[in-house]
Design a protein around this motif. Structure first.
Motif, PDB file in Angstrom:
ATOM      1  N   THR A  83      48.628  43.679  60.119  1.00  0.00           N
ATOM      2  CA  THR A  83      47.461  43.302  59.310  1.00  0.00           C
ATOM      3  C   THR A  83      47.751  41.981  58.600  1.00  0.00           C
ATOM      4  O   THR A  83      46.930  41.053  58.614  1.00  0.00           O
ATOM      5  N   ALA A 136      46.008  38.271  59.214  1.00  0.00           N
ATOM      6  CA  ALA A 136      45.398  37.617  58.045  1.00  0.00           C
ATOM      7  C   ALA A 136      46.067  36.263  57.789  1.00  0.00           C
ATOM      8  O   ALA A 136      45.382  35.261  57.506  1.00  0.00           O
ATOM      9  N   VAL A 147      42.112  43.637  57.545  1.00  0.00           N
ATOM     10  CA  VAL A 147      42.469  42.212  57.653  1.00  0.00           C
ATOM     11  C   VAL A 147      41.551  41.403  56.739  1.00  0.00           C
ATOM     12  O   VAL A 147      42.004  40.525  55.986  1.00  0.00           O
ATOM     13  N   GLU A 148      40.260  41.732  56.761  1.00  0.00           N
ATOM     14  CA  GLU A 148      39.278  41.013  55.937  1.00  0.00           C
ATOM     15  C   GLU A 148      39.604  41.163  54.444  1.00  0.00           C
ATOM     16  O   GLU A 148      39.509  40.208  53.673  1.00  0.00           O
ATOM     17  N   VAL A 157      42.510  41.640  53.136  1.00  0.00           N
ATOM     18  CA  VAL A 157      43.691  40.819  52.821  1.00  0.00           C
ATOM     19  C   VAL A 157      43.275  39.349  52.711  1.00  0.00           C
ATOM     20  O   VAL A 157      43.685  38.648  51.765  1.00  0.00           O
ATOM     21  N   VAL A 158      42.440  38.888  53.636  1.00  0.00           N
ATOM     22  CA  VAL A 158      41.995  37.484  53.612  1.00  0.00           C
ATOM     23  C   VAL A 158      41.265  37.198  52.296  1.00  0.00           C
ATOM     24  O   VAL A 158      41.533  36.192  51.611  1.00  0.00           O
ATOM     25  N   GLU A 159      40.348  38.097  51.928  1.00  0.00           N
ATOM     26  CA  GLU A 159      39.558  37.882  50.690  1.00  0.00           C
ATOM     27  C   GLU A 159      40.457  37.882  49.463  1.00  0.00           C
ATOM     28  O   GLU A 159      40.319  37.035  48.578  1.00  0.00           O
ATOM     29  N   ARG A 185      44.693  33.760  60.124  1.00  0.00           N
ATOM     30  CA  ARG A 185      43.336  33.328  59.723  1.00  0.00           C
ATOM     31  C   ARG A 185      43.388  32.350  58.564  1.00  0.00           C
ATOM     32  O   ARG A 185      42.615  31.403  58.477  1.00  0.00           O
ATOM     33  N   LEU A 186      44.330  32.591  57.648  1.00  0.00           N
ATOM     34  CA  LEU A 186      44.422  31.764  56.431  1.00  0.00           C
ATOM     35  C   LEU A 186      45.249  30.499  56.649  1.00  0.00           C
ATOM     36  O   LEU A 186      45.245  29.601  55.798  1.00  0.00           O
TER      37      LEU A 186
END
Ligand code: NDP
Ligand code: 13P
Ligand code: ZN
Length: 350
Positions: A100, A104, A74-75, A77-79, A107-108
């Motif tokens: 996933t 993400a 997930v991290e 994908v966010v980055e 979060r975004l």
């Protein structure tokens, strides 16, 4: 007396059918999520249809390929989404890349388009995200996909066991609703008649039509996808996974903790539903119909078919109530004798 307002979040466009992968561009145009996408996929779906999806998304969209699910994926994908300044995500594959991407996207604060290549469980359409990490296996709330584009030609060409898992996840709604009603009666847990009725009807339709769900028939993928959408809608109405997750899911989550990835989610909850139906209604209840429907479809009906020995099945059943704070027929836990009787009478062990 109304205690609070209700906010029901649903997908806006759901497109299911033969060849609809080629409508993805049009579906996205209709959503008005203009800008740059990020494709989140996993190795096999990417190999099968990744290029076909990307060609519809404009100039060379970025892709993250998730080999195994977890918060690190997930991290990543966010980055990548931030670095690429994307404006929406496309989840392509089974539950692993779609969940996933869903977490993400949450979060975004971005929209997600779900493009399932497997009808393996209702997470591919729902407003729930489940990322296996540590001891946590159950889903958490997330915005549902803005759109679902499910190409039955692609899904039907995939492994049949993924579709039987999706069927079993739907069949398990029957016991999930029984548990939800029990929690309503005994613990004042809020219950939605609409969500409960929709979820139960979806399970009953699948049990009644189990004989027409056959390997090699594209129509089967279509029937199962529609049922998964219906189950996702029930969860959206409820604002929780209650309509589709009761004690049979607790049992499955417990098996996941004992041996992650040994069996598919849907197959585990299907076997759980046989046991839980027996616990609710006894010898003369629905458990036989559930078992027979699973058997006709070709989904597992025993612990051994899931890859678990008898003692592990009993251990999972007697400890499943500890998985999360969700009242079910398991209450504060059932005795080993009661568990042994239920799994023996139903033929899940022995
Ligand atoms: N939100 C929710 O309510 C729920 C979410 N989940 C989550 O979903 C995940 C499990 O979902 P599941 O769909 O079983 O897992 P995967 O996404 O891992 O898919 C299962 C397997 O099928 C392969 N595959 C996918 N599509 C095709 C195809 N068309 N043809 C051939 N192979 C294909 C995948 O390939 P490859 O290995 O290359 O990816 C993978 O090996 C877990 O991460 C779980 O936490 C589970 C239940 C409920
Ligand atoms: O799998 C689900 C519904 O089918 C989600 O249930 P959980 O909330 O128990 O993860
Ligand atoms: Zn499920």
């Amino acid at each position: 007396m109304f205690e609070k307002s209700t906010w029901i979040k649903l997908p806006r466009n759901v497109v299911v059918g033969h060849g609809v992968l080629d409508d993805l561009g049009a579906v996205i145009d209709d959503l008005a999520v203009a800008g740059r996408p990020l494709v989140v996929t996993s190795p096999t779906p990417n190999r099968l249809v990744g290029d076909r999806v990307r060609t519809q998304l404009g100039a060379d969209p970025a892709t993250v390929t998730v080999a195994s699910a977890g918060f690190d994926a997930v991290e990543r994908v966010v980055e990548t989404a931030r670095a690429e300044e994307v404006t929406y995500l496309v989840g392509l594959g089974g539950g692993k890349p779609i969940d996933t991407a869903k977490m993400a996207a949450d979060r975004l604060g971005l929209g997600l388009v779900s493009v399932p290549t497997a009808a393996s469980h209702d997470g591919i359409v729902s407003g729930r995200s489940s990322i296996p990490e540590g001891d946590t296996r159950h889903s958490v709330a997330a915005d549902p996909p803005l759109a679902v584009v499910a190409d039955t030609e692609v899904i039907a060409a995939g492994p049949w066991e993924l579709t039987t898992a999706g069927c079993a996840d739907i069949v398990s709604n029957y016991t999930a609703v029984e548990d939800w009603q029990l929690a309503y009666r005994l613990q004042d847990v809020p219950y939605s008649e609409y969500a409960g009725a929709l979820s139960r009807m979806t399970a009953e339709l699948l049990v009644e039509n189990a004989g027409s769900i056959k390997e090699g028939l594209e129509e089967s993928a279509w029937v199962v996808m529609k049922a998964l959408v219906s189950s996702g809608v029930a969860m959206s109405i409820a604002g929780s996974s209650r309509p589709a997750s009761g004690a049979e899911h607790l049992f499955s989550h417990r098996l996941d903790r004992i041996a992650p990835d040994r069996a598919l989610h849907g197959h585990q909850v299907g076997v759980g539903a046989i046991i839980v139906a027996y616990l609710h209604e006894g010898e003369r209840g629905m458990w036989r119909d559930i078992r027979d429907a699973l058997s006709v479809i070709g989904a597992p009906t025993t612990g051994a078919e899931l890859g678990f020995d008898d003692e592990t099945v009993i251990e999972a059943l007697t400890t499943a109530h500890r998985i999360r704070d969700r009242y079910t027929i398991l209450g504060d836990g059932i005795s080993e004798a009661a568990a042994r009787e239920a799994v023996t009478v139903t033929g899940v062990i022995g």
